[in-house]
Design a protein around this motif. Structure first.
Motif, PDB file in Angstrom:
ATOM      1  N   ASP A 121       0.828  -1.213   0.000  1.00  0.00           N
ATOM      2  CA  ASP A 121       0.000   0.000   0.000  1.00  0.00           C
ATOM      3  C   ASP A 121       0.861   1.262   0.000  1.00  0.00           C
ATOM      4  O   ASP A 121       0.646   2.181   0.772  1.00  0.00           O
ATOM      5  CB  ASP A 121      -0.940   0.009   1.203  1.00  0.00           C
ATOM      6  N   ILE A 122       1.871   1.296  -0.870  1.00  0.00           N
ATOM      7  CA  ILE A 122       2.754   2.455  -0.956  1.00  0.00           C
ATOM      8  C   ILE A 122       1.992   3.616  -1.592  1.00  0.00           C
ATOM      9  O   ILE A 122       1.474   3.493  -2.707  1.00  0.00           O
ATOM     10  CB  ILE A 122       3.997   2.135  -1.796  1.00  0.00           C
ATOM     11  N   PRO A 123       1.868   4.768  -0.921  1.00  0.00           N
ATOM     12  CA  PRO A 123       1.103   5.906  -1.480  1.00  0.00           C
ATOM     13  C   PRO A 123       1.811   6.488  -2.689  1.00  0.00           C
ATOM     14  O   PRO A 123       3.038   6.476  -2.779  1.00  0.00           O
ATOM     15  CB  PRO A 123       1.072   6.896  -0.314  1.00  0.00           C
ATOM     16  N   ASP A 124       1.011   7.006  -3.642  1.00  0.00           N
ATOM     17  CA  ASP A 124       1.601   7.617  -4.827  1.00  0.00           C
ATOM     18  C   ASP A 124       1.655   9.136  -4.728  1.00  0.00           C
ATOM     19  O   ASP A 124       2.067   9.819  -5.661  1.00  0.00           O
ATOM     20  CB  ASP A 124       0.849   7.201  -6.089  1.00  0.00           C
ATOM     21  N   THR A 125       1.224   9.682  -3.590  1.00  0.00           N
ATOM     22  CA  THR A 125       1.330  11.118  -3.345  1.00  0.00           C
ATOM     23  C   THR A 125       1.831  11.361  -1.925  1.00  0.00           C
ATOM     24  O   THR A 125       1.709  10.488  -1.053  1.00  0.00           O
ATOM     25  CB  THR A 125      -0.021  11.843  -3.516  1.00  0.00           C
ATOM     26  N   ARG A 126       2.362  12.532  -1.720  1.00  0.00           N
ATOM     27  CA  ARG A 126       2.811  12.936  -0.380  1.00  0.00           C
ATOM     28  C   ARG A 126       2.242  14.310  -0.086  1.00  0.00           C
ATOM     29  O   ARG A 126       2.326  15.215  -0.927  1.00  0.00           O
ATOM     30  CB  ARG A 126       4.336  12.965  -0.307  1.00  0.00           C
ATOM     31  N   THR A 127       1.684  14.477   1.108  1.00  0.00           N
ATOM     32  CA  THR A 127       1.094  15.754   1.509  1.00  0.00           C
ATOM     33  C   THR A 127       1.756  16.230   2.800  1.00  0.00           C
ATOM     34  O   THR A 127       1.935  15.443   3.732  1.00  0.00           O
ATOM     35  CB  THR A 127      -0.423  15.621   1.715  1.00  0.00           C
ATOM     36  N   TYR A 128       2.114  17.491   2.832  1.00  0.00           N
ATOM     37  CA  TYR A 128       2.714  18.067   4.036  1.00  0.00           C
ATOM     38  C   TYR A 128       2.346  19.543   4.113  1.00  0.00           C
ATOM     39  O   TYR A 128       1.869  20.142   3.139  1.00  0.00           O
ATOM     40  CB  TYR A 128       4.243  17.889   4.048  1.00  0.00           C
ATOM     41  N   GLY A 129       2.550  20.128   5.276  1.00  0.00           N
ATOM     42  CA  GLY A 129       2.258  21.531   5.480  1.00  0.00           C
ATOM     43  C   GLY A 129       3.505  22.396   5.355  1.00  0.00           C
ATOM     44  O   GLY A 129       4.609  21.937   5.636  1.00  0.00           O
ATOM     45  N   GLN A 130       3.328  23.619   4.929  1.00  0.00           N
ATOM     46  CA  GLN A 130       4.426  24.569   4.832  1.00  0.00           C
ATOM     47  C   GLN A 130       3.937  25.936   5.293  1.00  0.00           C
ATOM     48  O   GLN A 130       2.924  26.432   4.806  1.00  0.00           O
ATOM     49  CB  GLN A 130       4.953  24.650   3.401  1.00  0.00           C
ATOM     50  N   LYS A 131       4.656  26.536   6.255  1.00  0.00           N
ATOM     51  CA  LYS A 131       4.292  27.849   6.772  1.00  0.00           C
ATOM     52  C   LYS A 131       5.340  28.871   6.353  1.00  0.00           C
ATOM     53  O   LYS A 131       6.539  28.592   6.380  1.00  0.00           O
ATOM     54  CB  LYS A 131       4.175  27.805   8.295  1.00  0.00           C
ATOM     55  N   VAL A 132       4.857  30.047   5.984  1.00  0.00           N
ATOM     56  CA  VAL A 132       5.746  31.107   5.525  1.00  0.00           C
ATOM     57  C   VAL A 132       5.481  32.368   6.328  1.00  0.00           C
ATOM     58  O   VAL A 132       4.376  32.909   6.297  1.00  0.00           O
ATOM     59  CB  VAL A 132       5.537  31.390   4.024  1.00  0.00           C
ATOM     60  N   LEU A 133       6.484  32.807   7.064  1.00  0.00           N
ATOM     61  CA  LEU A 133       6.412  34.084   7.763  1.00  0.00           C
ATOM     62  C   LEU A 133       6.967  35.163   6.842  1.00  0.00           C
ATOM     63  O   LEU A 133       7.997  34.947   6.188  1.00  0.00           O
ATOM     64  CB  LEU A 133       7.240  34.044   9.051  1.00  0.00           C
ATOM     65  N   PHE A 134       6.311  36.311   6.780  1.00  0.00           N
ATOM     66  CA  PHE A 134       6.818  37.387   5.931  1.00  0.00           C
ATOM     67  C   PHE A 134       6.743  38.710   6.666  1.00  0.00           C
ATOM     68  O   PHE A 134       5.874  38.941   7.509  1.00  0.00           O
ATOM     69  CB  PHE A 134       6.050  37.467   4.607  1.00  0.00           C
TER      70      PHE A 134
END
Length: 266
Positions: free
Chosen positions: A61-74
């Motif tokens: 059951d190897i996933p074909d997508t990867r999802t993660y979060g990214q935060k950007v301070l400006f």
């Protein structure tokens, strides 16, 4: 005389406060990327044993997508990026048969180094800070790399709201395909999580390509301390190629120390 003293004291305390920018805030993105998986080149380390395609314990059951979060301070002309689970090494562990078996599970083993990414929005360059080691033995390295946004943007009349901000739609030729980019000019900076897809003005809140998507899920305009967006000046300057070598060596040393060989990386 009393009024003069009060005014002077107020000016003193205001000067003592951390420098903050009125044009500041944070954008949170959800990033989804399609993984290019070649089963013949895969291997997993399960309970210390190398498992390859065709073995009975090889995950199915190897996933074909990867999802993660990214935060950007400006703030002003600077930004700082933080990615969830950045540089995390993963190890695959088999279930205990006495507990009912099941598919192998993945466990995060920690980080072999700390890495921070800063963006000089005005100069259009990315500054990467790499810290290897802990406490007194830690060594910091700094690498800078310029970027140049691609041309050929086609701005459309289509608009929609994303994370509460009105965005314009554009199509852009990039990586041998046409990307869809939604950006807003309601924020006081110019930024894109994919540097090559930075508009002339505005913040990109959605990028759609066939293999990746960046979607802003939250935007706030809270005050940000400018000092937080400044990379350390004490780090040793290296080229992007040298930084890559340092990163790979630290990763290899960490994997060897954890006894997971080359099968437990991202």
């Amino acid at each position: 005389m009393k009024k003069y003293v009060i005014v002077c004291l107020l000016m003193f305390f205001m000067a003592a406060l951390p420098a903050r920018s009125q044009s500041s805030g944070q954008v949170t993105y959800e990033v989804t990327r399609k993984l290019e998986i070649h089963p013949g080149g895969l291997k997993f380390i399960i309970n210390g044993e190398v498992v390859k395609p065709g073995d009975a314990n090889f995950p199915t059951d190897i996933p074909d997508t990867r999802t993660y979060g990214q935060k950007v301070l400006f703030a002003g002309n600077f930004a700082k990026e933080n990615r969830d689970e950045q540089n995390m090494v993963r190890r695959t562990l088999a279930h205990d048969p006495l507990l009912g078996g099941g598919a192998p599970q993945t466990k995060n083993m920690g980080r072999p180094f700390e890495e921070q990414t800063y963006v000089d929005l005005a100069a259009r360059k990315v500054v990467t800070m790499l810290t290897i080691g802990k406490e007194k033995e830690a060594k910091m390295y700094r690498s800078e790399k310029p970027f140049q946004p691609v041309t050929g943007w086609q701005i459309t009349d289509q608009t929609k709201k994303i994370a509460g901000y009105l965005c314009k739609k554009a199509t852009v030729p990039f990586n041998k395909e046409i990307y869809t980019v939604w950006y807003t000019t309601e924020l006081p900076v110019t930024y894109s999580p994919v540097y090559d897809l930075t508009p002339e003005a505005g913040v990109v809140l959605l990028i759609e390509g066939s293999k990746e998507q960046y979607r802003a899920t939250k935007v706030n305009t809270d005050a940000v301390d400018m000092k937080e967006l400044q990379p350390s000046a004490d780090a040793q300057k290296v080229s992007p190629e040298q930084l890559k070598d340092l990163r790979e060596k630290a990763m290899a040393d960490f994997q060897q120390e954890m006894g997971i060989g080359g099968g437990g990386g991202n």
